[in-house]
Scaffold this motif. Structure first.
Motif, PDB file in Angstrom:
ATOM      1  N   MET A   1       0.823  -1.201   0.000  1.00  0.00           N
ATOM      2  CA  MET A   1       0.000   0.000   0.000  1.00  0.00           C
ATOM      3  C   MET A   1       0.858   1.253   0.000  1.00  0.00           C
ATOM      4  N   GLY A   2       1.990   1.184   0.698  1.00  0.00           N
ATOM      5  CA  GLY A   2       2.889   2.325   0.730  1.00  0.00           C
ATOM      6  C   GLY A   2       3.425   2.674  -0.638  1.00  0.00           C
ATOM      7  N   GLN A   3       3.639   1.651  -1.488  1.00  0.00           N
ATOM      8  CA  GLN A   3       4.131   1.906  -2.835  1.00  0.00           C
ATOM      9  C   GLN A   3       3.184   2.819  -3.600  1.00  0.00           C
ATOM     10  N   ILE A   4       1.902   2.500  -3.576  1.00  0.00           N
ATOM     11  CA  ILE A   4       0.928   3.288  -4.331  1.00  0.00           C
ATOM     12  C   ILE A   4       0.817   4.695  -3.759  1.00  0.00           C
ATOM     13  N   ALA A   5       0.823   4.808  -2.442  1.00  0.00           N
ATOM     14  CA  ALA A   5       0.714   6.126  -1.815  1.00  0.00           C
ATOM     15  C   ALA A   5       1.870   7.024  -2.229  1.00  0.00           C
ATOM     16  N   VAL A  14       8.483  14.211  -1.284  1.00  0.00           N
ATOM     17  CA  VAL A  14       8.977  13.453  -0.137  1.00  0.00           C
ATOM     18  C   VAL A  14      10.483  13.602   0.056  1.00  0.00           C
ATOM     19  N   ARG A  15      11.210  13.850  -1.049  1.00  0.00           N
ATOM     20  CA  ARG A  15      12.671  13.786  -0.999  1.00  0.00           C
ATOM     21  C   ARG A  15      13.266  14.712   0.061  1.00  0.00           C
ATOM     22  N   GLN A  16      12.766  15.920   0.156  1.00  0.00           N
ATOM     23  CA  GLN A  16      13.346  16.880   1.093  1.00  0.00           C
ATOM     24  C   GLN A  16      13.050  16.538   2.547  1.00  0.00           C
ATOM     25  N   GLU A 361       1.933   9.153 -11.510  1.00  0.00           N
ATOM     26  CA  GLU A 361       2.980   9.509 -10.547  1.00  0.00           C
ATOM     27  C   GLU A 361       2.958  11.006 -10.248  1.00  0.00           C
ATOM     28  N   GLY A 362       2.911  11.331  -8.982  1.00  0.00           N
ATOM     29  CA  GLY A 362       2.968  12.719  -8.549  1.00  0.00           C
ATOM     30  C   GLY A 362       1.695  13.515  -8.737  1.00  0.00           C
ATOM     31  N   THR A 363       0.603  12.868  -9.115  1.00  0.00           N
ATOM     32  CA  THR A 363      -0.636  13.613  -9.354  1.00  0.00           C
ATOM     33  C   THR A 363      -1.256  14.136  -8.063  1.00  0.00           C
ATOM     34  N   LEU A 364      -0.860  13.585  -6.928  1.00  0.00           N
ATOM     35  CA  LEU A 364      -1.360  14.067  -5.636  1.00  0.00           C
ATOM     36  C   LEU A 364      -0.237  14.701  -4.822  1.00  0.00           C
ATOM     37  N   ALA A 365       0.719  15.302  -5.523  1.00  0.00           N
ATOM     38  CA  ALA A 365       1.825  15.979  -4.841  1.00  0.00           C
ATOM     39  C   ALA A 365       1.286  17.102  -3.960  1.00  0.00           C
ATOM     40  N   SER A 366       1.969  17.323  -2.839  1.00  0.00           N
ATOM     41  CA  SER A 366       1.496  18.309  -1.869  1.00  0.00           C
ATOM     42  C   SER A 366       2.683  18.900  -1.117  1.00  0.00           C
ATOM     43  N   PRO A 367       2.589  20.181  -0.724  1.00  0.00           N
ATOM     44  CA  PRO A 367       3.646  20.743   0.130  1.00  0.00           C
ATOM     45  C   PRO A 367       3.652  20.128   1.528  1.00  0.00           C
ATOM     46  N   TYR A 368       2.598  19.388   1.840  1.00  0.00           N
ATOM     47  CA  TYR A 368       2.506  18.692   3.128  1.00  0.00           C
ATOM     48  C   TYR A 368       2.326  17.194   2.853  1.00  0.00           C
ATOM     49  N   PRO A 369       3.387  16.540   2.388  1.00  0.00           N
ATOM     50  CA  PRO A 369       3.245  15.149   1.933  1.00  0.00           C
ATOM     51  C   PRO A 369       2.805  14.182   3.017  1.00  0.00           C
ATOM     52  N   TRP A 370       3.169  14.451   4.271  1.00  0.00           N
ATOM     53  CA  TRP A 370       2.827  13.490   5.317  1.00  0.00           C
ATOM     54  C   TRP A 370       1.350  13.566   5.681  1.00  0.00           C
TER      55      TRP A 370
END
Length: 406
Positions: A1-5, A14-16, A361-370
């Motif tokens: 599940m973590g892979q898809i998230a 997430v990288r930073q 990939e990255g379609t739900l990118a957010s400045p608050y990834p967690w």
């Protein structure tokens, strides 16, 4: 599940903050290790009743999974799983010390069934690294014996032991994932990471350089599916087999269905064998192995219009508006350089599922990834998708699985 998230959030978000994921993984691994060690002596610091809530929570998520768009047999199976988990959790909470034997049988059976299934499917399909899957299945069988034998873990501590294993494995996955994302180049897709490479389905994951020469697409990306039943004249219905594997028509010929992905005007992903594979039952079983000796030349259909004119209309479609057209095109450019077709390792559904992952990939990118990750983990659709992906990786993608995944 973590892979898809993490696929949906994307590596850039997430990288930073990779160290947050690594810290969480370390905490879970430490907690799991503590529970395993705690289970080996006569005293435990955490009562069984507390750990019963873990199973209860898992059961509640399974209920959400069953209600989240599933129908027919899939919903029934998910509902039965949810009921089982809730019953186990309820028994542990209500009678924390009185159900040792029953829980031992349940835990042991669960590991044994899962291990045997992994060994069976990997031995039949024999995809890349299939021996590792068999080894993992053997480990699960040994674990089932350890739980049933009351040694070296006391039977009364099986709950602590199993929950500890779950936490330890989850923590290890998070630590490994965080270190991979930290070292991932900004231009590379998250799909290039080894955790996505078990089946070599993402060897053509896009690497983006420079600016996108194409304008933002106004067209929807459409996944088109010809289910085995919808594309054949089937007499006797077998619900699960017909939807997810293959159907047998009135002439005794096996119909596997088909899947394609369409983004007008320049992307149409539809992978066929150059010559039709003999679809008798015996030949079909021989073609299930994902080995090189079953590789055959393939061909790509030019468009949906041509495909429907030569065959029939797709009987199911799923449209996407939020996707990355550039990543999709980059994936397709790489994939179509080789036309090799393999029934269980490089088929139409594998191409569509891989392209779909690349495009999302990255379609739900957010400045608050967690925070985004927390919301995704509470989304029952993600649990469904993770279960489908896990099943596909142990066998292969089929049109029915692609339809449910989309």
């Amino acid at each position: 599940m973590g892979q898809i998230a993490f696929l949906l959030i994307g590596s850039e978000s997430v990288r930073q903050r990779w160290f947050v994921m690594a810290g969480l993984g370390a905490f879970l691994a430490a907690a799991g290790g503590f529970l395993i060690l705690d289970a080996q002596d006569g005293e435990t610091l955490f009562p069984n009743g507390v750990l019963g809530f873990v199973f209860l929570l898992e059961g509640l998520f399974a209920i959400l999974t069953a209600l989240a768009g599933q129908v027919g047999v899939s919903r029934t199976i998910s509902a039965l799983k949810a009921a089982g988990l809730i019953v186990i959790g309820g028994l542990i909470i209500r009678y924390p010390d009185a159900n040792t034997y029953i829980l031992t049988v349940l835990f042991s059976a669960a590991f044994a069934i899962d291990g045997a299934t992994r060994i069976g499917t990997a031995s039949i399909v024999r995809f890349r690294n299939w021996r590792l899957v068999v080894a993992w299945g053997i480990f699960e069988l040994m674990l089932a014996l350890v739980i049933a034998a009351d040694w070296p873990i006391p039977r009364a501590k099986n709950i602590h032991f199993c929950v500890g294993l779950l936490l330890l494995f989850s923590g290890w996955v998070l630590i490994r994932m965080s270190l991979m994302i930290r070292s991932l180049e900004p231009e590379a897709a998250i799909l290039t990471l080894p955790m996505f490479g078990a089946r070599a389905w993402y060897d053509h994951a896009p690497v983006l350089l420079g600016d996108d020469p194409h304008p933002k697409s106004s067209e929807a990306m459409v996944v088109r599916v010809w289910t085995p039943v919808g594309s054949a004249d089937v007499a006797n219905r077998r619900v699960v087999m017909d939807r997810y594997i293959a159907a047998l028509d009135r002439n005794g010929t096996i119909s596997t269905g088909h899947a394609a992905l369409d983004l007008p005007p320049d992307v149409y992903i539809s992978h066929y064998p150059a010559q039709e594979i003999e679809q008798s039952a015996g030949a079909f079983m021989n073609a299930l192995r994902a080995t090189a000796d079953n590789d055959i030349p393939g061909r790509f259909q030019p468009s949906y219009e041509v495909e429907r004119a030569n065959w029939c209309d797709a009987d199911a479609e799923v449209a996407f508006r939020n996707f990355n057209a550039r990543r999709l095109r980059a994936f397709w450019i790489g994939y179509r350089q080789e036309n090799t077709y393999n029934l269980t390792n490089r088929n139409c559904s594998v191409a569509v599922a891989s392209a779909l992952d690349a495009a999302l990939e990255g379609t739900l990118a957010s400045p608050y990834p967690w925070l985004r990750l927390l919301r995704l983990m509470c989304n029952p659709d993600l649990w469904v998708a993770a279960a489908i992906r896990a099943h596909a990786e142990t066998m292969t993608w089929t049109p029915g699985l692609v339809l449910d995944y989309a």
